[in-house]
Design a protein around this motif. Structure first.
Motif, PDB file in Angstrom:
ATOM      1  N   GLY A  69       0.782  -1.227   0.000  1.00  0.00           N
ATOM      2  CA  GLY A  69       0.000   0.000   0.000  1.00  0.00           C
ATOM      3  C   GLY A  69       0.811   1.272   0.000  1.00  0.00           C
ATOM      4  O   GLY A  69       0.248   2.368   0.055  1.00  0.00           O
ATOM      5  N   ARG A  90      -1.450   3.745   4.367  1.00  0.00           N
ATOM      6  CA  ARG A  90      -1.254   2.502   3.612  1.00  0.00           C
ATOM      7  C   ARG A  90      -2.436   1.570   3.827  1.00  0.00           C
ATOM      8  O   ARG A  90      -2.977   0.997   2.878  1.00  0.00           O
ATOM      9  CB  ARG A  90       0.035   1.786   4.051  1.00  0.00           C
ATOM     10  CG  ARG A  90       1.290   2.376   3.554  1.00  0.00           C
ATOM     11  CD  ARG A  90       2.511   1.497   3.777  1.00  0.00           C
ATOM     12  NE  ARG A  90       2.744   1.038   5.131  1.00  0.00           N
ATOM     13  CZ  ARG A  90       2.492  -0.194   5.585  1.00  0.00           C
ATOM     14  NH1 ARG A  90       2.028  -1.120   4.792  1.00  0.00           N
ATOM     15  NH2 ARG A  90       2.750  -0.515   6.845  1.00  0.00           N
ATOM     16  N   VAL A 124      -4.955   0.178   0.891  1.00  0.00           N
ATOM     17  CA  VAL A 124      -5.103  -1.248   0.586  1.00  0.00           C
ATOM     18  C   VAL A 124      -6.558  -1.678   0.752  1.00  0.00           C
ATOM     19  O   VAL A 124      -7.052  -2.495  -0.028  1.00  0.00           O
ATOM     20  CB  VAL A 124      -4.155  -2.102   1.461  1.00  0.00           C
ATOM     21  CG1 VAL A 124      -4.431  -3.582   1.286  1.00  0.00           C
ATOM     22  CG2 VAL A 124      -2.703  -1.807   1.100  1.00  0.00           C
TER      23      VAL A 124
END
Length: 187
Positions: free
Chosen positions: A12, A120, A124
């Motif tokens: 991510g 991140r 994701v």
């Protein structure tokens, strides 16, 4: 000599932004994960939506062929590609892979993509292809750090891109790095 770069970072962080950007500029992109898919297909192993079959397959490959096996599998493709173009490696995960490749290709340079953990995890979770929950990504992070020595290439990178801002800022920094690489400025 044509350039060889590996983009490294945690899940991510935005590694594919850099590899896609370089591929669009004419670089040859070699994807470590493609080896898994190819070998799974050859072995008749089906990919599962949750990624568990891929994870198990990768782990078995590393047990059978060593922790640097992905670098070994890609070595010939890297050599062939470097004959005619600059090459960007997408998916170099482990310190073992890096150690293997830097011996074979001393001009290899690492660019680490660094992003705040919460951002991140959010990115994701929003992926169209293989979205993961925060718990899944956290588990994956720890597993990759402990089992693959993923932190080594990130910590030892030649260059860093901090990807908490706009994509324009990301590309600006990537272009600065490419100019440094072109000049041969390396630590």
């Amino acid at each position: 000599m044509n350039k060889l770069i590996a983009i490294v970072g945690m899940s991510g962080s935005g590694k594919s932004i850099a590899t896609d950007y370089l591929e669009n500029k004419g670089w040859t992109k070699l994807y470590f994960g493609g080896i898994t898919y190819q070998l799974m297909e050859e072995a008749g192993v089906m990919r599962t939506p949750d990624g568990k079959s891929e994870k198990e397959f990768r782990e078995n490959l590393r047990k059978e062929h060593g922790p640097e096996c992905y670098a070994k599998f890609l070595e010939e493709d890297i050599r062939k590609s470097l004959e005619s173009s600059d090459v960007v490696l997408d998916g170099l995960y482990s310190w073992y892979e890096y150690q293997y490749l830097i011996e074979k290709f001393p001009h290899l340079q690492l660019i680490a993509i660094i992003t705040d953990k919460a951002l991140r995890y959010e990115r994701v979770g929003k992926r169209v292809d293989r979205p993961f929950t925060k718990a899944d990504v956290c588990y994956r992070d720890i597993s990759e750090i402990e089992n693959l020595a993923k932190g080594g290439p990130i910590a030892y990178a030649d260059y860093f891109i901090f990807n908490n801002d706009t994509v324009e800022k990301y590309y600006e920094r990537l272009e600065e790095i490419l100019k440094d690489i072109e000049k041969g400025e390396r630590a």
